[in-house]
Design a protein around this motif. Sequence first.
Motif, PDB file in Angstrom:
ATOM      1  N   LEU A   3       0.836  -1.194   0.000  1.00 47.69           N
ATOM      2  CA  LEU A   3       0.000   0.000   0.000  1.00 47.69           C
ATOM      3  C   LEU A   3       0.876   1.252   0.000  1.00 47.69           C
ATOM      4  O   LEU A   3       1.960   1.247   0.574  1.00 47.69           O
ATOM      5  CB  LEU A   3      -0.903   0.010   1.236  1.00 47.69           C
ATOM      6  CG  LEU A   3      -1.705  -1.266   1.516  1.00 47.69           C
ATOM      7  CD1 LEU A   3      -2.549  -1.094   2.777  1.00 47.69           C
ATOM      8  CD2 LEU A   3      -2.586  -1.638   0.332  1.00 47.69           C
ATOM      9  N   LEU A   4       0.394   2.314  -0.602  1.00 55.73           N
ATOM     10  CA  LEU A   4       1.128   3.583  -0.657  1.00 55.73           C
ATOM     11  C   LEU A   4       0.419   4.617   0.198  1.00 55.73           C
ATOM     12  O   LEU A   4      -0.734   4.974  -0.056  1.00 55.73           O
ATOM     13  CB  LEU A   4       1.218   4.097  -2.098  1.00 55.73           C
ATOM     14  CG  LEU A   4       2.422   3.660  -2.943  1.00 55.73           C
ATOM     15  CD1 LEU A   4       3.698   4.286  -2.435  1.00 55.73           C
ATOM     16  CD2 LEU A   4       2.553   2.156  -3.012  1.00 55.73           C
ATOM     17  N   GLU A  59      -2.093   3.586   6.397  1.00 58.13           N
ATOM     18  CA  GLU A  59      -1.021   2.919   7.138  1.00 58.13           C
ATOM     19  C   GLU A  59      -1.565   2.011   8.235  1.00 58.13           C
ATOM     20  O   GLU A  59      -0.985   0.969   8.545  1.00 58.13           O
ATOM     21  CB  GLU A  59      -0.068   3.956   7.737  1.00 58.13           C
ATOM     22  CG  GLU A  59       0.769   4.667   6.705  1.00 58.13           C
ATOM     23  CD  GLU A  59       1.951   5.417   7.312  1.00 58.13           C
ATOM     24  OE1 GLU A  59       2.185   5.279   8.530  1.00 58.13           O
ATOM     25  OE2 GLU A  59       2.630   6.130   6.560  1.00 58.13           O
ATOM     26  N   ALA A  60      -2.690   2.414   8.841  1.00 58.06           N
ATOM     27  CA  ALA A  60      -3.262   1.628   9.930  1.00 58.06           C
ATOM     28  C   ALA A  60      -3.737   0.260   9.462  1.00 58.06           C
ATOM     29  O   ALA A  60      -3.946  -0.636  10.286  1.00 58.06           O
ATOM     30  CB  ALA A  60      -4.406   2.393  10.581  1.00 58.06           C
ATOM     31  N   LEU A  61      -3.906   0.073   8.172  1.00 62.39           N
ATOM     32  CA  LEU A  61      -4.317  -1.226   7.643  1.00 62.39           C
ATOM     33  C   LEU A  61      -3.188  -2.250   7.678  1.00 62.39           C
ATOM     34  O   LEU A  61      -3.442  -3.466   7.741  1.00 62.39           O
ATOM     35  CB  LEU A  61      -4.784  -1.079   6.189  1.00 62.39           C
ATOM     36  CG  LEU A  61      -6.028  -0.238   5.922  1.00 62.39           C
ATOM     37  CD1 LEU A  61      -6.173   0.002   4.426  1.00 62.39           C
ATOM     38  CD2 LEU A  61      -7.267  -0.923   6.475  1.00 62.39           C
ATOM     39  N   VAL A  62      -1.948  -1.791   7.621  1.00 59.87           N
ATOM     40  CA  VAL A  62      -0.827  -2.680   7.323  1.00 59.87           C
ATOM     41  C   VAL A  62      -0.617  -3.764   8.370  1.00 59.87           C
ATOM     42  O   VAL A  62      -0.587  -4.964   8.052  1.00 59.87           O
ATOM     43  CB  VAL A  62       0.462  -1.859   7.096  1.00 59.87           C
ATOM     44  CG1 VAL A  62       1.674  -2.775   6.995  1.00 59.87           C
ATOM     45  CG2 VAL A  62       0.336  -0.996   5.837  1.00 59.87           C
ATOM     46  N   LYS A  63      -0.449  -3.391   9.621  1.00 60.37           N
ATOM     47  CA  LYS A  63      -0.099  -4.391  10.641  1.00 60.37           C
ATOM     48  C   LYS A  63      -1.207  -5.409  10.886  1.00 60.37           C
ATOM     49  O   LYS A  63      -0.942  -6.623  10.904  1.00 60.37           O
ATOM     50  CB  LYS A  63       0.322  -3.698  11.926  1.00 60.37           C
ATOM     51  CG  LYS A  63       1.682  -3.014  11.811  1.00 60.37           C
ATOM     52  CD  LYS A  63       2.142  -2.437  13.146  1.00 60.37           C
ATOM     53  CE  LYS A  63       3.521  -1.798  12.995  1.00 60.37           C
ATOM     54  NZ  LYS A  63       4.013  -1.232  14.279  1.00 60.37           N
ATOM     55  N   PRO A  64      -2.467  -4.970  11.099  1.00 55.86           N
ATOM     56  CA  PRO A  64      -3.499  -5.985  11.312  1.00 55.86           C
ATOM     57  C   PRO A  64      -3.690  -6.906  10.116  1.00 55.86           C
ATOM     58  O   PRO A  64      -3.918  -8.107  10.289  1.00 55.86           O
ATOM     59  CB  PRO A  64      -4.763  -5.170  11.617  1.00 55.86           C
ATOM     60  CG  PRO A  64      -4.467  -3.779  11.201  1.00 55.86           C
ATOM     61  CD  PRO A  64      -2.996  -3.603  11.275  1.00 55.86           C
ATOM     62  N   LEU A  65      -3.588  -6.365   8.900  1.00 51.16           N
ATOM     63  CA  LEU A  65      -3.763  -7.213   7.729  1.00 51.16           C
ATOM     64  C   LEU A  65      -2.597  -8.176   7.550  1.00 51.16           C
ATOM     65  O   LEU A  65      -2.785  -9.302   7.060  1.00 51.16           O
ATOM     66  CB  LEU A  65      -3.937  -6.360   6.463  1.00 51.16           C
ATOM     67  CG  LEU A  65      -5.255  -5.595   6.349  1.00 51.16           C
ATOM     68  CD1 LEU A  65      -5.328  -4.879   5.002  1.00 51.16           C
ATOM     69  CD2 LEU A  65      -6.451  -6.518   6.527  1.00 51.16           C
TER      70      LEU A  65
END
Length: 239
Positions: free
Chosen positions: A127-128, A151-157
Motif C-alpha cells: 500500500l502507498l 497505514e493503519a491497515l498494514v499491521k493488522p492485515l
Amino acid sequence: MSQHTALVVGGTSGIGLATARRLRDLGATVHIAGRGKERLDAVAVTNPELIGHQADGGDLVQITQVLEAIGRIDWLVVSLSGSEGPGPIAGLDLTMLRRAFDAKFWGHVTTVQAALPHLAPSGSITLLSAITARTGMPGTAGIAAVNGAVEALVKPLAVELAPIRVNGVSPGIVDTPWWSGLPDEARQAYFDQAAQVLPTRRIATADDVAEVVVMVATNANMTGTVIEADGGARLVSMA
C-alpha cells in the motif's frame, strides 16, 4: 525469467507506473489499472508490455472484473491517490475531505478486499501512504488522516492475511503529476526550497520510491512494515 504476475492499481502515472516498469524488468507479467483512458492509451504506446485495464480501484464491480480477467496475482500494489485533502483545519471543506477518503483510503480497502480470492498464498500486498501521516506539517491534518488510515491497515492485515505479506511505503515529496495543480514556476520554487531543507538535498523521483515498493513487494521476509522513503522529511520541519 520470473513466472510472477503483478497488478498495480493506480499504475498509469507517477510511482505506480514506475513500479510497474520495475516489476516488468524483473520478468513479471504486469497489469496496470487506472480510471483514465487517455493515460492508459499513453502507457500502451510507451510501455506496450504493460497490460492495461480501465477501472476505478474504489469501484468494487470494476476492480473485481479486472481481477477475474487476470486470475492469480502474486504481487498487488495499490498506488491510489488524489490531490484533495490539504488545507488549514478551520476552513477545510469536509465534503472535499470525504472525497479524499473515498479516492484513497476506500480505494485501497476496496481493491484489497476484491483481490483476496486471487492472491497467491506466497503473494504480497503493498500500500502507498505518504509522509504527512508521520509529520506535524501545518495545513495537512486532513490528508494526514487519509494517509494515516491507509497505514493503519498494514499491521493488522499482515497478521490476518498471513502468509500473504502486507507492507506499506510512505513517500515524501516526489516529483510526480500529483503536483500538476501548481503552476510550473510555483512548483519548481517549492521543490527548490524543500530540497534545501531535506537531509538528502534533493526531491525524489517516482523511480526512487518505486525501487522501495518493489523491494517490499518481492522480499519474502518482509511483512507488517511501513518503509519511509521520504528523503528524511520526517526528520526536519517542512513548514
